[in-house]
Scaffold this active site. Structure first.
Site: not given
Ligand code: EPZ
Length: 430
Positions: A22, A93, A117, A124-126, A305, A327, A397
């Site tokens: 996914k 997401r 979720c 999304i600051d990054q 996950d 995370i 989902r």
């Molecule tokens: C992806 O989410 C996955 N979603 C998530 O899977 C997964 O848990 C996560 O990566 C971590 O592996 C999809 O691929 C659609 P991140 P994502 O950006 O991209 C912080 C599932 O169950 N962060 O890697 O949203 C954030 O708050 C889902 O399939 C910032 O601070 O995760 C988090 O603590 C749930 N600023 C950490 O980084 C940013 O701009 C990791 O988030 C972006 C992220």
């Protein structure tokens, strides 16, 4: 409202075919917008999130043809807008992926802020930092991320945290920027690599995906491609842990064992036997599980996950385990539900201290999110008596035919939509 009704007690035994990932499919479907030519995608999971994204891109004039349950043809040669207003996309997401894709190709995008979720703050600051570094203006207004650039110019971006979504989004925009972009502290997850491979199959020039440093040399235009999505690491891991929880013997087929290393290492530590072949992994759990400690980390660490799934197993192990979630800050919401089934878990901040119990008892429980929902189902599969799992829309989902795959492994589970159907199941199963 759909629910699962489950009679626990049967060990899961047999083989299960793992579908496409996914979390790779979502960025790949968005990246299909980056070419005017036709893209053919195979091994796409037929789950809520991918279907929502396909509908959202269709709403701006992208031609989407399902050529099979798991294959789709996409042509974005004639879109009529760079503004996605589709209501449903707010629920997922991956809503943010069309932003990077359209910013790259059209130098403009307006997309609703992502949902998904409720597992933590999910900033999304990054993403925004990356788009701005490439030369785009970004504002958030009326629930939309609006981004626009005269031109995108390659640059050096250091990610302040390891983010799957930000790495993917910036990689997409940079693939069609002028010059070279270097992303440091990039996410290394298999789906990041799969997206890079997909873009490269369309003629992008991306090197280093799967390491901390990704180098993207922008190209002017991308042609179409045919691509097969990688197997789902987390679906595979969920069935592997389901085998452990139910003291079963399950072979997951069509997997990439390398992607499952941190998962198999933990299964072995807690006393399961693992047999690995080219694209299969067999998990046999014959004894009471042993406790362990685990901390979630970006890939190649133990995936966040998979955190609820391992916790469900450890809550039945002989002794005390510690699970640390590093995370997402809100990923222990399932603990209250598991407690209803007899688990003994104390959460302190981002740590769960788990004292194993000998068995779970049946209960009516609610899936709080996708992975926790799947994990609670595995607990119900081993509990004595009938359990009902509510809010299975979360599970759907990201898991295709979850209950059918479990049924094939011998689970007594049914998807129902009324009390009458629950009663019928109970009468039939006895
Ligand atoms: C992806 O989410 C996955 N979603 C998530 O899977 C997964 O848990 C996560 O990566 C971590 O592996 C999809 O691929 C659609 P991140 P994502 O950006 O991209 C912080 C599932 O169950 N962060 O890697 O949203 C954030 O708050 C889902 O399939 C910032 O601070 O995760 C988090 O603590 C749930 N600023 C950490 O980084 C940013 O701009 C990791 O988030 C972006 C992220």
């Amino acid at each position: 409202m759909e629910q699962y009704v489950i009679k626990g007690g049967n060990p899961l035994v047999g083989e299960v075919e793992i579908g496409g990932s996914k979390n790779a499919a979502l960025p790949i479907l968005a990246a299909a917008l980056m070419t005017d030519e036709t893209v053919y995608i195979e091994n796409m999971p037929d789950v809520f999130d991918t279907n929502v994204l396909l509908k959202a891109i269709e709403s701006i004039g992208v031609i989407v043809k399902r050529t099979g349950r798991h294959s789709v043809m996409i042509n974005a040669g004639n879109i009529n807008s760079v503004i996605i207003t589709d209501e449903n996309i707010k629920k997922i997401r991956a809503a943010y992926y069309p932003t990077g894709a359209m910013l790259g190709k059209y130098k403009e995008a307006q997309v609703p802020l992502p949902g998904g979720c409720d597992i933590g703050c999910r900033a999304i600051d990054q993403h925004i930092k990356g788009f701005k570094a490439l030369g785009a203006d970004v504002v958030i207004e009326h629930g939309l991320i609006k981004t626009k650039a005269e031109r995108l110019v390659g640059t050096h971006i250091y990610m302040d945290c390891v983010s799957v979504g930000a790495t993917i989004n910036v990689m997409m925009a940079a693939a069609l920027a002028e010059g070279t972009t270097i992303i440091e502290n990039a996410a290394k997850e298999p789906h990041v690599v799969d997206l890079a491979n997909f873009l490269n199959s369309m003629g992008a020039n991306i090197k280093g995906a799967g390491t901390d440093v990704i180098r993207i040399k922008g190209v002017v235009k991308l042609p179409g491609t045919e691509y097969t999505i990688i197997p789902d690491q987390i679906e595979a891991g969920t069935f592997m842990f389901a085998a452990a929880v139910t003291k079963g013997d399950v072979t997951v087929k069509n997997v990439i064992p390398k992607h499952l290393e941190s998962i198999t290492a933990k299964l072995m530590e807690i006393g399961c036997e693992i047999e690995e072949s080219d694209d299969c992994m067999r998990v046999v759990a014959s004894k009471r599980l042993k406790p362990t400690h685990v901390k979630t980390l970006p890939y190649p660490g133990f995936p966040t996950d998979m955190q609820p799934q391992i916790a469900v197993a450890l809550a039945m192990a002989q002794g005390t385990s510690i699970v640390t979630e590093s995370i997402f800050e809100n990923r222990f919401k399932y603990v209250d539900e598991l407690t209803k089934m007899g688990a003994n878990i104390k959460v302190e901040g981002n740590t769960a201290i788990i004292t194993g119990v000998s068995h779970y008892t049946n209960a009516n429980i609610q899936a709080p999110d996708l992975r926790a929902g799947a994990a609670l189902v595995t607990a119900a599969l081993t509990a004595d008596g009938f359990s009902v799992v509510d809010e299975i829309r979360f599970i759907e989902r990201g898991y295709e035919d979850f209950h059918l795959k479990l049924q094939n492994l011998g689970a007594q589970i049914e998807r129902v939509s009324s009390e009458k159907e629950i009663q019928k199941f109970k009468l039939r199963i006895g």
